[in-house]
Scaffold this motif. Structure first.
Motif, PDB file in Angstrom:
ATOM      1  N   GLY A   6       3.166   7.651  -9.905  1.00 53.05           N
ATOM      2  CA  GLY A   6       1.956   7.130  -9.295  1.00 53.05           C
ATOM      3  C   GLY A   6       1.682   7.802  -7.968  1.00 53.05           C
ATOM      4  N   ALA A   7       0.512   7.543  -7.417  1.00 54.23           N
ATOM      5  CA  ALA A   7       0.087   8.221  -6.193  1.00 54.23           C
ATOM      6  C   ALA A   7       0.955   7.881  -4.996  1.00 54.23           C
ATOM      7  CB  ALA A   7      -1.375   7.865  -5.898  1.00 54.23           C
ATOM      8  N   ALA A   8       1.634   6.741  -5.041  1.00 53.14           N
ATOM      9  CA  ALA A   8       2.441   6.317  -3.890  1.00 53.14           C
ATOM     10  C   ALA A   8       3.870   6.842  -3.937  1.00 53.14           C
ATOM     11  CB  ALA A   8       2.464   4.788  -3.808  1.00 53.14           C
ATOM     12  N   ASP A   9       4.199   7.616  -4.950  1.00 51.80           N
ATOM     13  CA  ASP A   9       5.579   8.062  -5.117  1.00 51.80           C
ATOM     14  C   ASP A   9       5.642   9.562  -5.366  1.00 51.80           C
ATOM     15  OD1 ASP A   9       7.146   5.411  -5.269  1.00 51.80           O
ATOM     16  OD2 ASP A   9       5.532   5.108  -6.730  1.00 51.80           O
ATOM     17  N   LEU A  10       6.781  10.124  -4.976  1.00 51.15           N
ATOM     18  CA  LEU A  10       7.095  11.528  -5.273  1.00 51.15           C
ATOM     19  C   LEU A  10       8.519  11.585  -5.807  1.00 51.15           C
ATOM     20  CD1 LEU A  10       6.463  14.591  -5.142  1.00 51.15           C
ATOM     21  CD2 LEU A  10       7.455  14.563  -2.830  1.00 51.15           C
ATOM     22  N   THR A  68      17.729  13.320  -9.094  1.00 48.33           N
ATOM     23  CA  THR A  68      16.378  12.844  -8.828  1.00 48.33           C
ATOM     24  C   THR A  68      16.302  12.248  -7.419  1.00 48.33           C
ATOM     25  OG1 THR A  68      15.980  12.332 -11.159  1.00 48.33           O
ATOM     26  CG2 THR A  68      14.574  11.230  -9.540  1.00 48.33           C
ATOM     27  N   THR A  69      15.375  12.731  -6.660  1.00 47.11           N
ATOM     28  CA  THR A  69      15.096  12.154  -5.319  1.00 47.11           C
ATOM     29  C   THR A  69      13.711  11.527  -5.403  1.00 47.11           C
ATOM     30  OG1 THR A  69      16.425  13.857  -4.246  1.00 47.11           O
ATOM     31  CG2 THR A  69      14.884  12.625  -2.878  1.00 47.11           C
ATOM     32  N   TRP A  70      13.674  10.206  -5.269  1.00 49.45           N
ATOM     33  CA  TRP A  70      12.412   9.448  -5.420  1.00 49.45           C
ATOM     34  C   TRP A  70      11.972   8.942  -4.063  1.00 49.45           C
ATOM     35  CZ3 TRP A  70      10.473   7.659 -10.446  1.00 49.45           C
ATOM     36  CH2 TRP A  70       9.300   6.887 -10.345  1.00 49.45           C
ATOM     37  N   ILE A  71      10.811   9.346  -3.622  1.00 46.37           N
ATOM     38  CA  ILE A  71      10.292   8.966  -2.307  1.00 46.37           C
ATOM     39  C   ILE A  71       9.060   8.078  -2.509  1.00 46.37           C
ATOM     40  CG2 ILE A  71       9.348   9.788  -0.125  1.00 46.37           C
ATOM     41  CD1 ILE A  71      10.834  12.431  -0.663  1.00 46.37           C
ATOM     42  N   HIS A  72       9.154   6.868  -1.981  1.00 41.35           N
ATOM     43  CA  HIS A  72       8.016   5.946  -2.054  1.00 41.35           C
ATOM     44  C   HIS A  72       7.333   5.920  -0.692  1.00 41.35           C
ATOM     45  CE1 HIS A  72       5.604   2.520  -3.235  1.00 41.35           C
ATOM     46  NE2 HIS A  72       5.988   1.887  -2.106  1.00 41.35           N
ATOM     47  N   HIS A  73       6.030   6.100  -0.663  1.00 41.57           N
ATOM     48  CA  HIS A  73       5.326   6.122   0.618  1.00 41.57           C
ATOM     49  C   HIS A  73       4.079   5.241   0.545  1.00 41.57           C
ATOM     50  CE1 HIS A  73       2.450   9.142  -1.055  1.00 41.57           C
ATOM     51  NE2 HIS A  73       3.525   9.579  -1.689  1.00 41.57           N
TER      52      HIS A  73
END
Length: 496
Positions: A145-149, A490-495
């Motif tokens: 989704g747009a809020a995550d990388l 996997t590195t998951w960044i939520h922003h």
């Protein structure tokens, strides 16, 4: 440069001074002071007394490898910096190509014509290929989704133990070392007991090329001691092995008894070459069949040791193959004109001779076999071709690792495929046909990691090598080899 003569190689061999110590951050004797005699199988002469490592030396090597890995000088270096060092190691090999070729020829009885033209320069080429690949292997960005990388990267696994055989001492070591080092791991190499000399020299050359201390160690020693210690060591993250199926099974057990380390196996083979009745050029096919089993004295894991031929061309083809087998000049491996050298040790020669005798008892017709008389050591065996062998006979099911070819005549393509697939191994296969549709159809049905069509033991650093079934799993060579020495992170960044 003018090609070397037999006398040239003999003179150069007299000047070789092998490295004899283990390599753990530099040249070191075994902690126990024990040594093992390594012998030239071509002459029976002692080459050197080499350090005999045990579990205590393995402990030291693992500690050095772990320090190097966690220190980050290699494991976190940029791909470009690692590539530069790998290129320098390759150049060192090229600068010492005659020395390394001689070490393998003297230590394992290999033909100097092969080690100088294929093994040593090929090892440098493989290192260069992996060096060039490093900045071309990308990670991934997962769909989110747009809020995550979510970023997926390949991470080195840590300490890799590479256990290699005696038939291609330098080249098999490079098959393991090159992708493992390229990925950023530390490597502990255990060469075969009978052929440690080129591995020990390689360690010194790598250090001269700037490989940081501890990133590559070499621990010569017995398989049941040093090999077992590596397999059971909780500080080893990966074992990569080429050798027998039975030893591969032991490494699986060691992993289960210790830390569930990853184990990658390239094990036994009993490969078939299928010749169909549409082949017009039987001389080319006979050349291929002979090369497929008698190259390197049959000491090749993917050697096509079973000829499966359709009846329509069987008599003519077999006559040609037998003629080629009996015409091979078995002699001094330091003579560039020699067609086939000795097997790698007296122990292996005794095993091959025992299987030759048993195979002769299982065959309707026997050509060749036995020791070559009046040779300087009891390691020179004559090529053997066995006719009228049942496909289920022990000689047709057992990996001899020597110059023994069993011949199986069939009537149909279906029967040919069934016989070719009729062993527990599935490493390689050969196929000769003049029909493109047959080539595609039959190759697809042959159970093997590599099928060589109208050629012999097709191999390149850009293509994966390995098998199925009791031939093991995982692949050497190509970018796929990196899969064995890296893990996906996997590195998951939520922003949000």
């Amino acid at each position: 440069m003018t090609e070397r003569t037999h006398e040239d190689w003999l003179a150069l061999a007299r000047k070789v001074v092998p490295a004899t110590t283990a390599w753990i951050g530099g040249p070191v004797p075994s902690l126990s002071g024990a040594t093992r005699t390594t012998v030239n199988p071509a002459t029976g002469a002692v080459l050197a007394e080499v350090a005999e490592c045990d579990e205590h030396d393995v402990d030291a090597a693992v500690a050095a490898a772990r320090r190097a890995f966690e220190g980050g000088a290699w494991s976190t270096a940029s791909p470009r910096d690692r590539a530069a060092v790998l290129h320098r190691i390759a150049r060192k090999i090229e600068d010492h190509v005659e020395e390394l070729a001689l070490l393998d020829s003297l230590d394992a009885g290999k033909r100097i014509a092969d080690t100088i033209a294929i093994d040593a320069p090929g090892s440098a080429a493989i290192l260069r290929w992996y060096a060039e690949s490093l900045d071309k292997v990308y990670g991934e960005v997962a769909p989110t989704g747009a809020a995550d990388l979510a970023v997926v990267t390949r991470e080195p696994l840590g300490v890799v133990a590479a256990v290699v055989p005696w038939n291609y001492p330098l080249e098999m070591a490079i098959w393991k070392i090159a992708p493992a080092l390229a990925a950023g791991n530390s490597v502990i190499l255990k060469p075969a007991e009978d052929s440690p000399l080129s591995a020990l020299r390689l360690a010194g050359l790598a250090a001269e090329a700037g490989l940081p201390d501890g990133v590559l160690s070499v621990v010569p020693g017995a398989g049941p001691v040093a090999g077992r210690a590596l397999g059971r060591h909780r500080g080893v993250d990966v074992v990569t092995f080429t050798g027998s199926t039975s030893t591969g099974q032991l490494f699986q057990q060691y992993a289960g008894q210790s830390n569930l380390k990853q184990v990658w196996l390239e094990a036994g083979g009993k490969s078939a070459v299928v010749v169909l009745d549409d082949v017009a050029d039987l001389d080319a096919a006979a050349d291929g069949v002979a090369a497929g089993i008698f190259t390197n004295t049959g000491q090749v894991c993917s050697a096509t040791s079973r000829l499966v031929v359709q009846r329509g061309v069987a008599d003519e083809l077999v006559q040609r193959v037998v003629g080629r087998a009996l015409a091979i000049d078995v002699g001094d491996p330091l003579d560039p004109a020699t067609g086939m050298g000795p097997v790698a040790s007296e122990r292996q020669a005794a095993r091959v001779l025992e299987l030759m005798e048993a195979g002769a008892a299982q065959a309707r017709e026997v050509h060749g076999g036995g020791l070559v008389p009046d040779m300087p050591a009891p390691t020179y065996v004559r090529p053997q071709v066995l006719l009228g062998v049942d496909p289920d006979a022990p000689i047709a099911q057992t990996e001899v690792f020597g110059p023994v070819l069993s011949v199986h005549v069939v009537d149909t393509v279906d029967e040919a495929v069934a016989v070719a697939n009729g062993t527990p191994y599935a490493l390689a296969a050969g196929l000769w046909t003049d029909s493109l549709s047959r080539a595609h159809g039959v190759a697809r049905r042959l159970r093997a990691g590599t099928v060589s069509v109208n050629c012999v033991d097709a191999l390149d650093v850009a293509t994966p090598f390995g098998g199925f079934g009791q031939s093991g799993y995982g692949r050497d060579l190509s970018l796929h080899a990196l899969d064995k020495f890296t893990g996906l992170k996997t590195t998951w960044i939520h922003h949000g």
